[in-house]
Structures are given as C-alpha cells and as structure tokens.
Scaffold this motif. Structure first.
Motif, PDB file in Angstrom:
ATOM      1  N   ALA A 182     -20.570  60.080 -52.387  1.00  0.00           N
ATOM      2  CA  ALA A 182     -20.917  59.714 -53.760  1.00  0.00           C
ATOM      3  C   ALA A 182     -22.328  60.174 -54.115  1.00  0.00           C
ATOM      4  CB  ALA A 182     -20.785  58.199 -53.942  1.00  0.00           C
ATOM      5  N   ILE A 183     -23.274  59.930 -53.209  1.00  0.00           N
ATOM      6  CA  ILE A 183     -24.659  60.358 -53.455  1.00  0.00           C
ATOM      7  C   ILE A 183     -24.735  61.875 -53.570  1.00  0.00           C
ATOM      8  CG2 ILE A 183     -26.960  60.467 -52.428  1.00  0.00           C
ATOM      9  CD1 ILE A 183     -26.440  57.701 -51.233  1.00  0.00           C
ATOM     10  N   PHE A 184     -23.994  62.576 -52.705  1.00  0.00           N
ATOM     11  CA  PHE A 184     -23.978  64.041 -52.730  1.00  0.00           C
ATOM     12  C   PHE A 184     -23.447  64.559 -54.068  1.00  0.00           C
ATOM     13  CE2 PHE A 184     -21.497  67.946 -52.033  1.00  0.00           C
ATOM     14  CZ  PHE A 184     -22.508  68.806 -51.613  1.00  0.00           C
ATOM     15  N   LEU A 185     -22.348  63.975 -54.530  1.00  0.00           N
ATOM     16  CA  LEU A 185     -21.761  64.426 -55.788  1.00  0.00           C
ATOM     17  C   LEU A 185     -22.667  64.117 -56.979  1.00  0.00           C
ATOM     18  CD1 LEU A 185     -18.024  63.425 -55.260  1.00  0.00           C
ATOM     19  CD2 LEU A 185     -18.956  65.733 -55.400  1.00  0.00           C
ATOM     20  N   ILE A 186     -23.298  62.941 -56.974  1.00  0.00           N
ATOM     21  CA  ILE A 186     -24.210  62.598 -58.060  1.00  0.00           C
ATOM     22  C   ILE A 186     -25.410  63.533 -58.067  1.00  0.00           C
ATOM     23  CG2 ILE A 186     -25.812  60.822 -58.915  1.00  0.00           C
ATOM     24  CD1 ILE A 186     -23.817  58.726 -57.908  1.00  0.00           C
ATOM     25  N   SER A 187     -25.982  63.804 -56.893  1.00  0.00           N
ATOM     26  CA  SER A 187     -27.141  64.690 -56.827  1.00  0.00           C
ATOM     27  C   SER A 187     -26.779  66.103 -57.267  1.00  0.00           C
ATOM     28  CB  SER A 187     -27.720  64.708 -55.404  1.00  0.00           C
ATOM     29  OG  SER A 187     -26.767  65.214 -54.476  1.00  0.00           O
ATOM     30  N   ASN A 188     -25.573  66.579 -56.910  1.00  0.00           N
ATOM     31  CA  ASN A 188     -25.149  67.921 -57.332  1.00  0.00           C
ATOM     32  C   ASN A 188     -24.904  67.979 -58.838  1.00  0.00           C
ATOM     33  OD1 ASN A 188     -25.321  69.241 -54.929  1.00  0.00           O
ATOM     34  ND2 ASN A 188     -23.163  69.035 -54.391  1.00  0.00           N
TER      35      ASN A 188
END
Length: 295
Positions: A182-188
């Motif tokens: 989730a953090i990865f997708l939000i940051s991307n």
C-alpha cells in the motif's frame, strides 16, 4: 495558513487523485485490503482475549465419570469431591442430560446417539470457591478413582491461545506485506503526480514558493488515499460484526460467555482503521516527497 491557500491545496490534491485514476484506485484498493485484514484481526483477537478471560474465570470443573461405574461408586466419588476444601458445590448430570444439551446447542442430528449409542459420560459439575482454585480442583479430581478426566476452562483457553498464536503470526506477516504494498503504491501514485507537475513546481520555486507550500497538496493526496481506503473496510466490518454478534449471542449466553457488544467496540475499531489508513497515506507521501522533491 490563510483559508484560500488551504482551499487551493485541497482542490489540487483531489485533482491529482482524479488525474492518476488507475494508480489512485490501485493504491486505495491496497489500503482497503490491508485495513480489512487489520480490522478482522483486531476484532478476532480482542474477542478471543475476552472469551479467554471469561473461560479462565469460570470456576466450574467437569469431572467425567468412567463408563460402567456403579451408583454406589458414584456416590463415593461425590463424597470425595464434596469433601475437598476448595469445592463449593457438586452437581450430577447423567450422560442423557448431557446429550440433550448437545442436541439443544448443535441440532437434532446428534439425537441419533440417544440410548446405548450415547458416547458421552456421566458428569459431576464441580464449582470451586475461587477461580484461582479451579486448576487445583481439576488436578485433584483426576487422581480420584472412577474419574475418566476432569476438564476446566483453562484447558480451552490454552488451546485458544495456541490457535490464535498461529493465526497472529501468519496474519501479522500478511498485513505487513500488504502494508508495504500500500505504501509503495501510494508513493508511486504521488511520484507520478510530482513528475507530471515538474515544470509547474519549477515555476513555483522561481516565484518564491516555500517547501511547505509545495509539499501540502501531495501530503493531502496521500491522506485522502488512506482515508478513502479505510471507508469500505469500516462499513463491511461494522455490518459483519453486527451479523456475527446477533448469530452467536444466544449460543454464547447459554454457555455463560459473551462477545464484546457493538457500539463503543466498533467505534474503537473504526478509529484505529481510520488512523492507520491516514498514517499509511502520510508515509507514502513523505517517501515520494523526499525522493523527488528533495525538500
């Protein structure tokens, strides 16, 4: 910060969510799945702990009498149980009475075991004077003649904790993995927004925009992503918990146990999900801003 500036930041953050439609949807979905598991896990753990405490505080010991014990021997056994200093009361229940309780709780299908097919034992239900004396009563009862075994709530509690320990381990690992996704997708998602607005950000820097002014829209975008991702899990868990509570309330009450009642319990769960969702969004936003805005 002036009101018109806040309004502009909020407007820009919603525009960014809309501009990166599919990436935003993927990020929100990842947050939703993560929080759904977190909510289920929290509700399960809190109620298991509640039931475990109730079981541990149950002062009853079920002393199963060996099959083939004569009435005279049962009377002698009851006398020995009654004479124990930690025992308050001793109540007899025949195996037929036990079977009726099973049929009442689990359905008429178990009525097939009536008569000679009944696999249950006659039982003495022994009540200890204090919860702390339950284990002692059970251990002493097991040593008496004509006793097949003696069970108490602590046995069930240990089994519950063993099962929950395994569930906790696997669920924690899965939630951690989904949290990172989730953090990865939000940051991307926010990184794509930053890249698409690189020229605009450059102009803002030239005209003297502060780092905080540039950061706020992206920080809000991450917060909205976490917030939106928490809404569906909150609704589903509230509905699901009410359903489970209503379906199990009568059965558990018959055993003397209860789940945590909805209301404040679900408010607590919802606040945790909302807070974690916003936190995930904020962390994802900060990662992107540190990497690509260098502020």
């Amino acid at each position: 910060m002036p009101g018109y500036v806040i309004k502009r930041h909020v407007k820009d953050s919603f525009k960014s969510l809309k501009r990166n439609g599919w990436m935003s949807f993927a990020a929100i979905s990842a947050v939703a799945v993560t929080l759904m598991l977190l909510g289920i896990f929290l509700a399960l753990i809190l109620n298991v702990n509640r039931l475990s405490n109730q079981i541990e505080n149950d002062v009853r010991v079920r002393v199963l009498i060996e099959r083939g014990t004569t009435p005279k021997q049962k009377t002698a056994l009851k006398t020995k149980l009654t004479d124990m200093s930690a025992v308050k009361t001793v109540t007899y229940a025949s195996r037929n009475q036990e079977l009726k309780q099973v049929v009442g709780h689990y359905g008429q299908a178990f009525g097939l075991f009536a008569g000679d097919e009944n696999p249950l034992n006659d039982v003495y239900i022994v009540t200890a004077k204090q919860p702390t004396q339950t284990i002692t009563v059970a251990k002493t009862a097991r040593q008496l003649p004509y006793v097949a075994t003696a069970n108490y709530g602590g046995n069930q509690t240990k089994q519950l904790f063993q099962v929950m320990g395994t569930i906790r381990l696997w669920a924690s690992g899965l939630m951690l993995l989904l949290l990172l996704v989730a953090i990865f997708l939000i940051s991307n998602t926010i990184r794509i927004t930053i890249m698409s607005r690189e020229a605009e950000i450059g102009v803002m820097r030239l005209v003297g925009a502060t780092n905080a002014y540039i950061r706020w829209p992206f920080f809000l975008e991450g917060a909205w992503t976490g917030l939106l991702g928490s809404l569906l899990p909150m609704v589903l868990i509230d509905i699901g918990y009410h359903w489970v509570y209503q379906r199990t309330a009568t059965e558990l009450v018959n055993f003397g146990y209860t789940l945590a009642s909805p209301g404040q319990f679900l408010v607590l769960i919802d606040l945790v999900l909302l807070s974690v969702g916003m936190l995930i969004g904020a962390i994802g936003a900060m990662i992107s801003m540190r990497r690509y805005l260098k502020v």
